[in-house]
Each structure stands twice: as C-alpha cells, then as structure tokens.
Scaffold this active site. Structure first.
Site, mmCIF file in Angstrom:
data_model
loop_
_atom_site.group_PDB
_atom_site.id
_atom_site.type_symbol
_atom_site.label_atom_id
_atom_site.label_comp_id
_atom_site.label_asym_id
_atom_site.label_seq_id
_atom_site.Cartn_x
_atom_site.Cartn_y
_atom_site.Cartn_z
ATOM 1 N N LYS A 187 28.606 39.107 -25.189
ATOM 2 C CA LYS A 187 29.391 37.982 -24.672
ATOM 3 C C LYS A 187 28.579 37.263 -23.586
ATOM 4 O O LYS A 187 28.882 37.357 -22.396
ATOM 5 C CB LYS A 187 30.738 38.496 -24.153
ATOM 6 C CG LYS A 187 31.822 37.426 -24.164
ATOM 7 C CD LYS A 187 33.172 38.058 -23.925
ATOM 8 C CE LYS A 187 34.189 37.046 -23.444
ATOM 9 N NZ LYS A 187 34.486 35.955 -24.341
HETATM 10 N N1 PMP Z 1 35.569 35.148 -30.190
HETATM 11 C C1 PMP Z 1 35.081 34.480 -29.133
HETATM 12 C C2 PMP Z 1 33.935 33.561 -29.337
HETATM 13 C C3 PMP Z 1 35.654 34.653 -27.869
HETATM 14 O O1 PMP Z 1 35.184 33.983 -26.821
HETATM 15 C C4 PMP Z 1 36.754 35.517 -27.721
HETATM 16 C C5 PMP Z 1 37.398 35.687 -26.373
HETATM 17 N N2 PMP Z 1 36.801 36.736 -25.645
HETATM 18 C C6 PMP Z 1 37.229 36.194 -28.851
HETATM 19 C C7 PMP Z 1 36.615 35.992 -30.065
HETATM 20 C C8 PMP Z 1 38.376 37.140 -28.747
HETATM 21 O O2 PMP Z 1 37.967 38.317 -28.116
HETATM 22 P P1 PMP Z 1 39.007 39.196 -27.292
HETATM 23 O O3 PMP Z 1 40.135 39.449 -28.200
HETATM 24 O O4 PMP Z 1 38.263 40.448 -26.993
HETATM 25 O O5 PMP Z 1 39.368 38.415 -26.102
#
Ligand code: PMP
Length: 296
Positions: free
Chosen positions: A148
C-alpha cells in the site's frame, strides 16, 4: 508521530525527504452497538491491517521500529488525546528517510468520519455513476498493488481525474490482461443470478481486509454463494448489482457503469443485506465476530 503525541500542525517532515515509497494504512474504529451513535470505540480488524502495513514496509525494504503492541498503544493514546467518542479513521503513514532507506518516519494520524452504513442512511443509497477507466490498474510486476504505497495512488488519481472530467462519480480499473481489477480505493464485488463474484488477488488488487471479511461472512453467515474468479468487463454491465468494499468507503453500491444502469433495484437487495450485516459486525452485535474488534 515518532513516539510522541503531536498537534496536527506540528507534525512536520522536511520537504526534502524522498516520498516515492511512502506507505500507509486505513483503519477504522466504530462505536459499539450502533455505528451512527457516540460511545465506546472498537478498532475493526487491527491485526490484518498492521500485518499489511508491516508487509508493505518489508516489500519496500523498510523497517518499522515499533512492535504491533506499541503501535496499538500509540493509536489508543492518539484517539484518547483527541477525546473522540464517535467513529474514527486512523491512517498510519510511514516513509523512508533521506540517505537511510531502511529507516522511517512514523505518524499515526486519526480523525472522525461519517459512516455510509446503518439503517436508512441516505449516504448509502445516493447515486453513483461509475465508468471503466481508460487507465489500466498498475501491474504487480511493475508497481505492486499488494504494497500500500502512495505511488500506487498516482494510478488511482489519474483514473479519478478522468472520471471527474467526464462527469462520473468514480472509476473501475481493468488489469493489464483486460479483466476487472478494483476501484481506485476499494475492491469490487458483483451480484449475478444470486451469487456474489469478485476478482482474485492476481487481478492486480490490494489484498483488502474488507474483501477478506466479506468472503468469510457472505457464504458462512448469509448463506450466499461467492465465487472468486476473473470477471470480464461485460459481466459487470450484465450484473444485477455491483458494489465497492473497503475500509474507507465501507460498502458502496454503484448505480451505473458507463451509463448502463445495473439491475432493477437500487441499491440492490443483496448489497443491502450484506451492508446491514457488515454494519452489525462492526458495531459488535455479531457475537461470533467480536474477536475482530479491539477495544480502544
Ligand atoms: N483497493 C485499494 C486500491 C484500496 O486503496 C483499498 C483501501 N485500503 C482497498 C482496495 C480496500 O482495502 P481494505 O478493505 O483493506 O481497506
């Protein structure tokens, strides 16, 4: 920030620091019993979020100099210092120091947010006209979506700016093979003939904590079949319901894609059912999932 409680305006890092491989997380704490109320807070799925943060750091060759426990204590202290008693978003931010690529700055900011969940919340049902982005999602062998990093969100920002220019509310990416990938900041799920379908982790998606949570509760608790498989763009157009899932957006139904309306009813009944159950899970009303909640 770096072990101290610091006022937002004083949380400063030099503009000369390198930012390319800055990483972050998005974590939420919800009010117990009713997500639209005030009161005692629980952090939802702290562990997988912190593990993903540690993994993002490892992929980038950085080392976070705190244990999970220390980070949790710091998060609790930050929430308490702010006096928050309503839903809190925590966005850990970490980035390398100039000349010491393994060493990092660490800041865990926290602020309150309004949920789109909860019974009869108009934010949940508002119209969302989406498009398939002309930008492809970054490929895992170029800039891995599994880490991330802020760098990945350059790709998302281009798609969002394109959507805004074209008068749409958001965009959905295809991966470099042409299959459906994810949204700009959330994963995607579709409902076809009563089944939920969602792309696999190999479709250039972030390994979403919300997606993983839903993959467990949709079949086990709601008895709805889920298929994790590649999805062709045209299948989205032919879906009864499409929704995004992620910590930030929670569960957000989509009204149309490329101006083709989805299904007969908006929001769709399956999306609504999943969102209501998810909301109850966050609020600690589902006894068997209380282990997912870490008290502040
Ligand atoms: N894809 C992207 C590109 C994101 O930024 C997020 C948000 N974190 C998600 C998916 C969803 O991830 P999560 O459920 O862990 O927040």
């Amino acid at each position: 920030m770096n072990g101290e409680i610091v006022e937002t305006g004083k949380a400063l890092v030099s503009a000369m620091e390198p930012i390319h491989l800055g990483i972050f997380e998005g974590i939420k704490a919800y009010v117990e019993n009713d997500v639209n109320n005030r009161g005692k807070l629980n952090i939802f799925r702290w562990k997988p979020h912190i593990e993903r943060l540690q993994r993002s750091a490892a992929i980038c060759g950085m080392r976070i100099p705190y244990t999970d426990e220390e980070l949790l204590e710091a998060t609790r202290k930050t929430i308490v210092a702010n006096g928050f008693d309503t839903n809190v978003y925590i966005q850990p931010r970490i980035w390398p120091k100039a000349g010491a690529p393994q060493d990092v700055h660490v800041v865990f900011p926290a602020w309150t947010f309004e949920t789109v969940l909860g019974r009869d919340n108009p934010q949940f049902s508002k119209s969302r006209r989406f498009m398939i982005s002309s930008w492809r999602r970054i490929a895992s062998d170029a800039l891995p979506p599994q880490a991330k990093t802020w760098a990945n969100y350059g790709n998302s920002a281009l798609a969002l700016r394109e959507a805004a220019r074209l008068g749409r509310d958001g965009a959905i990416f295809l991966d470099n093979r042409g299959f459906v990938s994810e949204g700009t900041g959330a994963c995607i799920m579709a409902v076809r003939n009563g089944k939920v379908i969602t792309p696999p982790v190999t479709a250039s998606i972030l390994e979403s904590v919300t997606r993983e949570t839903l993959l467990q509760i949709i079949p086990e608790d709601l008895g709805i079949t889920v298929e994790v498989r590649d999805i062709a763009r045209v299948e989205l157009y032919a879906s009864d319901e499409v929704f995004l899932c992620g910590t930030g957006g929670e569960i957000t139904p989509i009204t149309s894609i490329d101006d083709l309306p989805l299904g007969k009813q908006y929001p769709g009944p399956v999306t609504k059912r999943i969102a209501e159950y998810y909301s109850e899970t966050l609020a600690g009303k589902i006894e068997k999932h209380k282990a997912w909640l870490t008290p502040v």
